[in-house]
Scaffold this motif. Structure first.
Motif, PDB file in Angstrom:
ATOM      1  N   THR A 177       0.834  -1.204   0.000  1.00 17.31           N
ATOM      2  CA  THR A 177       0.000   0.000   0.000  1.00 17.31           C
ATOM      3  C   THR A 177       0.870   1.256   0.000  1.00 17.31           C
ATOM      4  O   THR A 177       0.623   2.208  -0.753  1.00 17.31           O
ATOM      5  CB  THR A 177      -0.931   0.018   1.224  1.00 17.31           C
ATOM      6  OG1 THR A 177      -1.774  -1.139   1.175  1.00 17.31           O
ATOM      7  CG2 THR A 177      -1.798   1.263   1.247  1.00 17.31           C
ATOM      8  N   THR A 178       1.910   1.253   0.835  1.00 17.12           N
ATOM      9  CA  THR A 178       2.822   2.398   0.918  1.00 17.12           C
ATOM     10  C   THR A 178       3.557   2.611  -0.402  1.00 17.12           C
ATOM     11  O   THR A 178       3.686   3.742  -0.880  1.00 17.12           O
ATOM     12  CB  THR A 178       3.843   2.198   2.054  1.00 17.12           C
ATOM     13  OG1 THR A 178       3.142   1.981   3.278  1.00 17.12           O
ATOM     14  CG2 THR A 178       4.752   3.406   2.199  1.00 17.12           C
ATOM     15  N   ALA A 179       4.035   1.503  -0.998  1.00 18.53           N
ATOM     16  CA  ALA A 179       4.742   1.598  -2.279  1.00 18.53           C
ATOM     17  C   ALA A 179       3.816   2.163  -3.354  1.00 18.53           C
ATOM     18  O   ALA A 179       4.218   3.040  -4.134  1.00 18.53           O
ATOM     19  CB  ALA A 179       5.269   0.228  -2.694  1.00 18.53           C
ATOM     20  N   SER A 180       2.586   1.696  -3.383  1.00 15.15           N
ATOM     21  CA  SER A 180       1.626   2.191  -4.373  1.00 15.15           C
ATOM     22  C   SER A 180       1.355   3.677  -4.173  1.00 15.15           C
ATOM     23  O   SER A 180       1.273   4.443  -5.139  1.00 15.15           O
ATOM     24  CB  SER A 180       0.317   1.399  -4.276  1.00 15.15           C
ATOM     25  OG  SER A 180       0.529   0.037  -4.603  1.00 15.15           O
ATOM     26  N   ALA A 181       1.233   4.088  -2.913  1.00 15.67           N
ATOM     27  CA  ALA A 181       0.973   5.500  -2.616  1.00 15.67           C
ATOM     28  C   ALA A 181       2.156   6.371  -3.034  1.00 15.67           C
ATOM     29  O   ALA A 181       1.981   7.440  -3.632  1.00 15.67           O
ATOM     30  CB  ALA A 181       0.679   5.671  -1.129  1.00 15.67           C
ATOM     31  N   LYS A 182       3.366   5.919  -2.733  1.00 11.29           N
ATOM     32  CA  LYS A 182       4.561   6.697  -3.087  1.00 11.29           C
ATOM     33  C   LYS A 182       4.702   6.859  -4.599  1.00 11.29           C
ATOM     34  O   LYS A 182       5.219   7.881  -5.076  1.00 11.29           O
ATOM     35  CB  LYS A 182       5.816   6.020  -2.528  1.00 11.29           C
ATOM     36  CG  LYS A 182       6.014   6.192  -1.029  1.00 11.29           C
ATOM     37  CD  LYS A 182       7.317   5.544  -0.594  1.00 11.29           C
ATOM     38  CE  LYS A 182       7.597   5.735   0.878  1.00 11.29           C
ATOM     39  NZ  LYS A 182       8.865   5.084   1.296  1.00 11.29           N
ATOM     40  N   LEU A 183       4.278   5.839  -5.327  1.00 12.77           N
ATOM     41  CA  LEU A 183       4.400   5.886  -6.785  1.00 12.77           C
ATOM     42  C   LEU A 183       3.166   6.464  -7.455  1.00 12.77           C
ATOM     43  O   LEU A 183       3.094   6.529  -8.680  1.00 12.77           O
ATOM     44  CB  LEU A 183       4.670   4.470  -7.327  1.00 12.77           C
ATOM     45  CG  LEU A 183       5.969   3.810  -6.868  1.00 12.77           C
ATOM     46  CD1 LEU A 183       6.075   2.397  -7.425  1.00 12.77           C
ATOM     47  CD2 LEU A 183       7.175   4.635  -7.273  1.00 12.77           C
ATOM     48  N   ASP A 184       2.188   6.862  -6.628  1.00 10.37           N
ATOM     49  CA  ASP A 184       0.927   7.401  -7.145  1.00 10.37           C
ATOM     50  C   ASP A 184       0.270   6.395  -8.091  1.00 10.37           C
ATOM     51  O   ASP A 184      -0.235   6.747  -9.154  1.00 10.37           O
ATOM     52  CB  ASP A 184       1.176   8.738  -7.860  1.00 10.37           C
ATOM     53  CG  ASP A 184      -0.121   9.544  -8.022  1.00 10.37           C
ATOM     54  OD1 ASP A 184      -1.064   9.305  -7.241  1.00 10.37           O
ATOM     55  OD2 ASP A 184      -0.181  10.392  -8.936  1.00 10.37           O
ATOM     56  N   ALA A 185       0.316   5.120  -7.661  1.00 11.57           N
ATOM     57  CA  ALA A 185      -0.227   4.035  -8.482  1.00 11.57           C
ATOM     58  C   ALA A 185      -1.643   3.694  -8.040  1.00 11.57           C
ATOM     59  O   ALA A 185      -2.002   3.865  -6.872  1.00 11.57           O
ATOM     60  CB  ALA A 185       0.668   2.803  -8.357  1.00 11.57           C
ATOM     61  N   ARG A 186      -2.430   3.168  -8.977  1.00  8.01           N
ATOM     62  CA  ARG A 186      -3.813   2.791  -8.673  1.00  8.01           C
ATOM     63  C   ARG A 186      -3.883   1.523  -7.826  1.00  8.01           C
ATOM     64  O   ARG A 186      -4.783   1.364  -6.998  1.00  8.01           O
ATOM     65  CB  ARG A 186      -4.593   2.569  -9.973  1.00  8.01           C
ATOM     66  CG  ARG A 186      -4.745   3.827 -10.822  1.00  8.01           C
ATOM     67  CD  ARG A 186      -5.607   3.583 -12.045  1.00  8.01           C
ATOM     68  NE  ARG A 186      -5.059   2.566 -12.915  1.00  8.01           N
ATOM     69  CZ  ARG A 186      -4.125   2.781 -13.837  1.00  8.01           C
ATOM     70  NH1 ARG A 186      -3.644   4.003 -13.996  1.00  8.01           N
ATOM     71  NH2 ARG A 186      -3.685   1.811 -14.607  1.00  8.01           N
ATOM     72  N   ASN A 187      -2.927   0.605  -8.034  1.00  7.29           N
ATOM     73  CA  ASN A 187      -2.896  -0.665  -7.306  1.00  7.29           C
ATOM     74  C   ASN A 187      -1.494  -1.249  -7.428  1.00  7.29           C
ATOM     75  O   ASN A 187      -0.600  -0.623  -8.010  1.00  7.29           O
ATOM     76  CB  ASN A 187      -3.952  -1.637  -7.869  1.00  7.29           C
ATOM     77  CG  ASN A 187      -3.862  -1.753  -9.385  1.00  7.29           C
ATOM     78  OD1 ASN A 187      -2.772  -1.844  -9.950  1.00  7.29           O
ATOM     79  ND2 ASN A 187      -5.011  -1.730 -10.050  1.00  7.29           N
ATOM     80  N   ARG A 188      -1.307  -2.459  -6.909  1.00  9.88           N
ATOM     81  CA  ARG A 188       0.039  -3.043  -6.925  1.00  9.88           C
ATOM     82  C   ARG A 188       0.520  -3.338  -8.349  1.00  9.88           C
ATOM     83  O   ARG A 188       1.710  -3.222  -8.633  1.00  9.88           O
ATOM     84  CB  ARG A 188       0.103  -4.299  -6.055  1.00  9.88           C
ATOM     85  CG  ARG A 188      -0.525  -5.527  -6.657  1.00  9.88           C
ATOM     86  CD  ARG A 188      -0.309  -6.755  -5.824  1.00  9.88           C
ATOM     87  NE  ARG A 188      -1.016  -6.674  -4.558  1.00  9.88           N
ATOM     88  CZ  ARG A 188      -1.086  -7.658  -3.668  1.00  9.88           C
ATOM     89  NH1 ARG A 188      -0.491  -8.802  -3.910  1.00  9.88           N
ATOM     90  NH2 ARG A 188      -1.739  -7.516  -2.544  1.00  9.88           N
ATOM     91  N   ILE A 189      -0.395  -3.707  -9.239  1.00 10.19           N
ATOM     92  CA  ILE A 189      -0.012  -3.975 -10.631  1.00 10.19           C
ATOM     93  C   ILE A 189       0.495  -2.695 -11.287  1.00 10.19           C
ATOM     94  O   ILE A 189       1.509  -2.692 -11.987  1.00 10.19           O
ATOM     95  CB  ILE A 189      -1.215  -4.552 -11.422  1.00 10.19           C
ATOM     96  CG1 ILE A 189      -1.594  -5.926 -10.863  1.00 10.19           C
ATOM     97  CG2 ILE A 189      -0.882  -4.649 -12.911  1.00 10.19           C
ATOM     98  CD1 ILE A 189      -2.891  -6.480 -11.391  1.00 10.19           C
ATOM     99  N   ASP A 190      -0.189  -1.597 -11.016  1.00  9.90           N
ATOM    100  CA  ASP A 190       0.235  -0.301 -11.549  1.00  9.90           C
ATOM    101  C   ASP A 190       1.567   0.113 -10.924  1.00  9.90           C
ATOM    102  O   ASP A 190       2.437   0.682 -11.598  1.00  9.90           O
ATOM    103  CB  ASP A 190      -0.845   0.745 -11.270  1.00  9.90           C
ATOM    104  CG  ASP A 190      -0.655   2.021 -12.079  1.00  9.90           C
ATOM    105  OD1 ASP A 190      -0.163   1.933 -13.217  1.00  9.90           O
ATOM    106  OD2 ASP A 190      -1.004   3.105 -11.564  1.00  9.90           O
ATOM    107  N   ALA A 191       1.743  -0.194  -9.644  1.00 10.29           N
ATOM    108  CA  ALA A 191       3.004   0.130  -8.954  1.00 10.29           C
ATOM    109  C   ALA A 191       4.163  -0.635  -9.583  1.00 10.29           C
ATOM    110  O   ALA A 191       5.251  -0.077  -9.797  1.00 10.29           O
ATOM    111  CB  ALA A 191       2.890  -0.192  -7.467  1.00 10.29           C
TER     112      ALA A 191
END
Length: 201
Positions: A177-191
């Motif tokens: 969740t933190t990684a996705s937020a830092k990368l401004d990603a929609r979900n883990r796949i987007d991250a």
């Protein structure tokens, strides 16, 4: 004579590189492999001066193999070939302590010169890649976040990642969740996509 191990999974490319390098008066390809898992055994058997490694190989990538070479055969220098001119990829290569890093579409004489350079202890990095890395963004993820995301990129579930890294499932989900937020990603796949595009994975 500079002895070289060549690791490239595309047979036609590997054969062409081997032939061209063997035409150089001071370079001899002593081993040629197609997968990452073959690299370290071939290095330990042949003890080449330079290992020329494609960054993307089946089984084990070239950067992971380079780190293992530095442990098992410290005298062997490593030169990474890549078609990915991404700043994050170069940073990963430098962190892996590779001796050289050049693009696959470089002329063969530049590859030969790079081999000669790393063989005598110089660090050889493609100028365009170096400038791109200088201008590129720093990875915002921590090493642990990258590690969790790397496992997710391989298709592992949160439970599987937790087992491998000896973490709780909740902790793994928090990292994702933190990684996705830092990368401004929609979900883990987007991250995963963003991290790969940036060369951080």
């Amino acid at each position: 004579m500079i002895s070289v191990l060549l690791a490239e999974d595309v047979q036609m490319v590997r054969g062409a590189l081997e032939t061209l390098l063997n035409l150089e008066p001071d370079i001899e390809v002593v081993a040629s492999v197609a997968t990452g898992g073959e690299i370290v055994p071939a290095v330990n058997k042949n003890r080449p001066d330079v290992a020329v490694l494609d960054i993307d190989l089946p089984g084990m990538d070239g950067l992971s193999a380079a780190m293992m070479i530095h442990e098992s055969s410290p005298a062997t220098r490593t030169l990474i070939l890549t078609s990915l001119g991404r700043p994050g990829t170069l940073r990963r290569a430098l962190n892996a302590r590779v001796n050289g890093f050049i693009l696959k579409d470089s002329p063969v004489n530049e590859l030969a010169d790079a081999i000669r350079g790393v063989a005598v202890g110089r660090r050889v990095i493609d100028t365009q890649l170096a400038l791109a890395a200088w201008d590129g963004d720093e990875c915002p993820l921590t090493p642990r976040e990258l590690e969790v995301l790397r496992h997710a990129a391989d298709g592992a579930s949160a439970t599987e990642i937790a087992e491998v890294l000896f973490l709780s499932v909740g902790t793994v989900r928090n990292y994702l969740t933190t990684a996705s937020a830092k990368l401004d990603a929609r979900n883990r796949i987007d991250a995963v996509r963003i991290a790969r595009t940036s060369g951080w994975l």
